[in-house]
Motif scaffolding. Structure first.
Motif, mmCIF file in Angstrom:
data_model
loop_
_atom_site.group_PDB
_atom_site.id
_atom_site.type_symbol
_atom_site.label_atom_id
_atom_site.label_comp_id
_atom_site.label_asym_id
_atom_site.label_seq_id
_atom_site.Cartn_x
_atom_site.Cartn_y
_atom_site.Cartn_z
ATOM 1 N N ILE A 151 -16.535 -35.984 -30.113
ATOM 2 C CA ILE A 151 -15.053 -37.280 -29.505
ATOM 3 C C ILE A 151 -14.942 -38.350 -30.741
ATOM 4 C CG2 ILE A 151 -15.540 -38.366 -28.137
ATOM 5 C CD1 ILE A 151 -11.926 -37.017 -28.798
ATOM 6 N N PHE A 152 -16.285 -39.207 -30.721
ATOM 7 C CA PHE A 152 -16.519 -40.319 -31.677
ATOM 8 C C PHE A 152 -16.657 -40.361 -33.344
ATOM 9 C CE2 PHE A 152 -16.653 -42.273 -27.654
ATOM 10 C CZ PHE A 152 -15.660 -43.161 -27.529
ATOM 11 N N ARG A 153 -16.846 -39.013 -33.592
ATOM 12 C CA ARG A 153 -17.470 -38.635 -35.224
ATOM 13 C C ARG A 153 -16.026 -37.876 -35.015
ATOM 14 N NH1 ARG A 153 -22.347 -33.990 -35.061
ATOM 15 N NH2 ARG A 153 -21.743 -34.362 -37.378
ATOM 16 N N GLU A 154 -15.608 -37.068 -34.651
ATOM 17 C CA GLU A 154 -14.027 -36.296 -35.120
ATOM 18 C C GLU A 154 -13.181 -35.796 -34.259
ATOM 19 O OE1 GLU A 154 -14.150 -33.397 -38.361
ATOM 20 O OE2 GLU A 154 -15.983 -33.621 -39.149
ATOM 21 N N SER A 155 -12.062 -34.977 -34.390
ATOM 22 C CA SER A 155 -11.718 -34.533 -33.090
ATOM 23 C C SER A 155 -11.809 -33.449 -33.680
ATOM 24 C CB SER A 155 -9.972 -34.392 -33.126
ATOM 25 O OG SER A 155 -9.168 -33.565 -32.030
ATOM 26 N N PRO A 156 -12.589 -33.240 -31.973
ATOM 27 C CA PRO A 156 -12.709 -31.718 -31.370
ATOM 28 C C PRO A 156 -12.590 -30.662 -31.140
ATOM 29 C CG PRO A 156 -13.999 -32.894 -29.783
ATOM 30 C CD PRO A 156 -12.646 -34.052 -30.395
ATOM 31 N N LEU A 157 -11.445 -31.059 -30.811
ATOM 32 C CA LEU A 157 -10.216 -30.399 -29.971
ATOM 33 C C LEU A 157 -8.747 -29.936 -31.117
ATOM 34 C CD1 LEU A 157 -9.218 -32.047 -26.513
ATOM 35 C CD2 LEU A 157 -11.297 -29.661 -26.971
ATOM 36 N N PRO A 158 -9.088 -28.581 -31.630
ATOM 37 C CA PRO A 158 -7.466 -28.370 -32.138
ATOM 38 C C PRO A 158 -6.637 -28.205 -31.606
ATOM 39 C CG PRO A 158 -9.191 -26.376 -32.384
ATOM 40 C CD PRO A 158 -10.118 -27.434 -31.597
ATOM 41 N N HIS A 159 -5.655 -28.999 -32.215
ATOM 42 C CA HIS A 159 -4.626 -29.327 -31.691
ATOM 43 C C HIS A 159 -3.998 -28.012 -30.709
ATOM 44 C CE1 HIS A 159 -0.862 -32.367 -31.296
ATOM 45 N NE2 HIS A 159 -1.024 -31.918 -29.926
ATOM 46 N N PRO A 160 -3.572 -26.880 -31.722
ATOM 47 C CA PRO A 160 -2.441 -25.938 -30.748
ATOM 48 C C PRO A 160 -3.510 -25.712 -30.173
ATOM 49 C CG PRO A 160 -3.546 -25.730 -33.211
ATOM 50 C CD PRO A 160 -3.890 -26.748 -33.018
ATOM 51 N N SER A 161 -4.449 -25.555 -29.964
ATOM 52 C CA SER A 161 -4.995 -24.870 -28.766
ATOM 53 C C SER A 161 -6.063 -25.495 -27.695
ATOM 54 C CB SER A 161 -6.938 -24.896 -29.265
ATOM 55 O OG SER A 161 -7.475 -25.657 -29.493
ATOM 56 N N VAL A 162 -4.784 -26.758 -27.093
ATOM 57 C CA VAL A 162 -5.401 -27.142 -26.103
ATOM 58 C C VAL A 162 -3.897 -26.580 -24.559
ATOM 59 C CG1 VAL A 162 -6.460 -29.478 -27.018
ATOM 60 C CG2 VAL A 162 -3.475 -28.849 -26.545
ATOM 61 N N MET A 163 -4.191 -26.831 -23.322
ATOM 62 C CA MET A 163 -3.335 -26.585 -22.485
ATOM 63 C C MET A 163 -4.024 -27.918 -21.542
ATOM 64 S SD MET A 163 -3.076 -23.639 -19.748
ATOM 65 C CE MET A 163 -2.372 -22.449 -20.791
ATOM 66 N N PHE A 164 -3.068 -28.035 -21.589
ATOM 67 C CA PHE A 164 -3.178 -29.500 -20.511
ATOM 68 C C PHE A 164 -1.826 -29.598 -18.748
ATOM 69 C CE2 PHE A 164 -1.288 -31.328 -24.004
ATOM 70 C CZ PHE A 164 -0.011 -31.968 -22.722
ATOM 71 N N ARG A 165 -2.569 -30.196 -17.901
ATOM 72 C CA ARG A 165 -1.262 -30.533 -16.420
ATOM 73 C C ARG A 165 -0.342 -31.147 -16.813
ATOM 74 N NH1 ARG A 165 -4.879 -28.710 -12.696
ATOM 75 N NH2 ARG A 165 -7.004 -28.161 -12.653
ATOM 76 N N ARG A 166 1.141 -31.210 -16.786
ATOM 77 C CA ARG A 166 2.043 -31.300 -17.199
ATOM 78 C C ARG A 166 2.205 -33.038 -16.531
ATOM 79 N NH1 ARG A 166 7.915 -29.465 -14.993
ATOM 80 N NH2 ARG A 166 9.124 -31.182 -15.457
ATOM 81 N N GLU A 167 1.407 -33.317 -15.127
ATOM 82 C CA GLU A 167 1.484 -34.388 -14.583
ATOM 83 C C GLU A 167 1.133 -36.377 -15.719
ATOM 84 O OE1 GLU A 167 -1.874 -32.911 -12.427
ATOM 85 O OE2 GLU A 167 0.067 -31.927 -13.318
ATOM 86 N N LEU A 168 0.285 -35.231 -16.285
ATOM 87 C CA LEU A 168 -0.998 -36.246 -17.748
ATOM 88 C C LEU A 168 -0.537 -37.669 -18.252
ATOM 89 C CD1 LEU A 168 -4.356 -34.488 -18.702
ATOM 90 C CD2 LEU A 168 -4.127 -36.170 -16.187
ATOM 91 N N PRO A 169 0.537 -36.581 -19.155
ATOM 92 C CA PRO A 169 1.499 -37.696 -19.866
ATOM 93 C C PRO A 169 2.594 -38.854 -19.200
ATOM 94 C CG PRO A 169 1.919 -35.156 -20.622
ATOM 95 C CD PRO A 169 1.515 -35.573 -19.664
ATOM 96 N N ALA A 170 2.370 -38.243 -18.569
ATOM 97 C CA ALA A 170 3.107 -39.705 -17.090
ATOM 98 C C ALA A 170 2.315 -40.005 -16.490
ATOM 99 C CB ALA A 170 3.919 -38.422 -15.717
ATOM 100 N N ARG A 171 0.984 -40.075 -15.987
ATOM 101 C CA ARG A 171 0.042 -40.625 -15.876
ATOM 102 C C ARG A 171 -0.887 -41.703 -16.672
ATOM 103 N NH1 ARG A 171 -3.885 -37.356 -11.851
ATOM 104 N NH2 ARG A 171 -1.690 -37.079 -10.815
ATOM 105 N N HIS A 172 -0.918 -41.040 -18.091
ATOM 106 C CA HIS A 172 -2.115 -41.796 -18.821
ATOM 107 C C HIS A 172 -1.236 -41.789 -20.102
ATOM 108 C CE1 HIS A 172 -5.140 -41.269 -15.941
ATOM 109 N NE2 HIS A 172 -5.133 -40.143 -16.357
ATOM 110 N N GLY A 173 0.215 -42.018 -20.431
ATOM 111 C CA GLY A 173 1.037 -42.387 -21.154
ATOM 112 C C GLY A 173 0.778 -40.388 -22.325
ATOM 113 N N GLY A 174 2.638 -40.537 -23.185
ATOM 114 C CA GLY A 174 1.708 -39.663 -24.266
ATOM 115 C C GLY A 174 1.610 -39.735 -25.350
#
Length: 337
Positions: A151-174
Motif C-alpha cells: 500500500i505504501f508503494r502505490e494503490s494496490p486496489l483498482p478503485h472500480p474493482s472493490v466490494m466492501f461491507r456497508r458499515e465501513l464508511p460509517a465506522r471508519h469514515g467514507g
C-alpha cells in the motif's frame, strides 16, 4: 445483497457496455445506484441511465449538480440499501461472475472487510505501457499481507474493482475531499483502522484507460499527491513496526527521491542516511546525511530501510540486496515507492 455505486459524467458513449455488464451478472440480488454528476452533454448521459431504469427496476438513476467524484460516491452510498457496496465506473466492464464471487467471499469470511479482484487492461497496451505495468503489479498482490506491504508503494486496489461491507464508511469514515486521490486515502485509512483487504485470483473487471480518466488529468492524482497523503499513514505504521522508530535509512539519494522521502519529516520520522549505487553520491553527504553504498547497508539488527526509488524494477533490485543481507519485508524494510 449488493449496491453498486456508479458515478457518471458525460459518459453516454461508454455507459451502455458498463450497465449491460451489470445486467448480465450471475448474481441477481443487486441494485445499481447510477449517479449522474451534473452531466452537461445535452441529456445524453441522463437518457442512457433513465432508459436502463425503465427497463430494469434494479437500476436507480440519481441526478445531482456537478460536485465531483467524492460527492457523487457519497450520495450513492447514502442511498444504498445493500449489505455490500460495490464500486464501478462508467467506462469499465464487469465479467459475469464478478458480484457473485466477491459477495460469496465476503459471506464466507466475516473478518474480511473489503475484497477486490484481478483486472484486465482495457486500453492500448503499446501507448500506455506504464498503466499496464501498474495493472500487472496490482494483479500480483492478492493476500491481505501483500496489500498491507504494497500500500505504501502505490494503490494496490483498482478503485472500480472493490466490494466492501456497508458499515465501513460509517465506522471508519467514507470518501474525503482534498488534494489527494480519494480512493488511495480511503484504503490507507481503513488499513490503519485494521480493515482486512483481499483480492480474488479471478479476473473479474476490464479496467479501461480513456484519455480523460481522472487519474490522468486531475492534479489530485499526480505522484506528489500520493507521496504527500501517504506520509502520515506511513509514519504511523512505522511507529508500530520499526524497532528503531523514528529512525530510518532511505534507499535512494536522488533529488526527486529525497524530496518524496522528506515528506516524512513533518511526521516525526528521522532519516539517518541514504543508500545509493551512484559513485557520484556514495561516500558524500547529501542534504545533511551520509550516502552509503547499497551493498554496504548495515544489517537488520541496526536499521530499518525504506526503498523510495520509483523507477521501474528498482524496488525489486533493492529488495533482493536487502533480503540477501537478512532483511525481511514488513519487519526490517518496507517499500515506499
Amino acid at each position: 445483497m449488493i449496491s453498486v455505486v456508479l458515478p457518471a459524467r458525460n459518459a453516454a458513449a461508454s455507459l451502455p457496455a458498463a450497465l449491460e455488464s451489470l445486467a448480465g451478472q450471475t448474481l441477481a440480488d443487486f441494485e445499481v445506484l447510477a449517479v449522474d454528476d451534473g452531466s452537461d452533454d445535452r441529456g445524453a448521459t441522463s437518457a442512457v441511465l433513465a432508459a436502463f431504469a425503465r427497463r430494469d427496476a434494479r437500476f436507480r438513476h440519481i441526478v445531482r449538480p456537478h460536485g465531483g467524484i467524492v460527492a457523487a460516491l457519497t450520495a450513492g452510498i447514502a442511498a444504498a440499501r445493500g449489505r455490500y457496496i460495490a464500486r464501478m465506473d462508467a467506462d469499465d466492464v464487469c465479467r459475469p461472475r464478478r458480484l457473485e464471487l466477491q459477495a460469496r467471499r465476503l459471506d464466507a469470511r466475516p473478518d474480511l472487510g473489503l475484497v477486490s479482484c484481478r483486472v484486465a487492461f482495457g486500453g492500448n497496451a503499446r501507448a500506455a505501457r506504464g498503466y499496464l505495468a501498474h495493472i500487472d503489479w496490482c494483479n500480483g498482490l492478492t493476500s491481505p499481507a501483500d496489500i498491507r506491504c504494497g500500500i505504501f508503494r502505490e494503490s494496490p486496489l483498482p478503485h472500480p474493482s472493490v466490494m466492501f461491507r456497508r458499515e465501513l464508511p460509517a465506522r471508519h469514515g467514507g470518501y474525503r475531499q482534498g488534494d489527494f486521490p480519494e480512493d488511495y486515502e480511503l484504503w490507507l485509512r481503513w488499513l490503519e483502522a485494521g480493515v482486512v483487504m483481499e483480492k480474488l485470483p479471478e479476473t473479474l473487471l476490464d479496467w479501461h484507460d480513456p484519455p480523460g480518466r481522472l487519474s490522468r488529468v486531475d492534479p489530485r492524482y499526480d505522484p506528489g499527491a500520493f507521496f504527500r497523503i501517504k506520509a502520515g499513514y506511513l509514519a504511523a505504521h512505522l511507529a508500530r513496526i520499526n524497532p528503531f522508530h523514528p529512525h530510518v535509512v532511505v534507499a535512494g539519494a536522488g533529488r526527486i527521491t529525497r524530496r518524496r522521502a522528506e515528506c516524512l519529516l513533518p511526521h516525526g520520522i528521522v532519516i539517518d542516511a541514504w543508500l545509493d549505487i551512484d559513485p557520484d553520491k556514495v561516500g558524500k553527504t547529501v542534504a545533511g546525511r551520509p550516502v552509503l553504498h547499497l551493498h554496504d547497508v548495515p544489517g537488520p539488527e541496526t536499521c530499518f530501510v525504506l526503498p523510495y526509488v520509483a523507477s521501474r524494477g528498482a524496488t525489486e533490485d533493492i529488495a533482493a540486496v536487502l533480503e540477501a543481507r537478512g532483511f525481511a519485508l514488513g519487519r526490517h524494510y518496507l517499500p515506499a515507492a
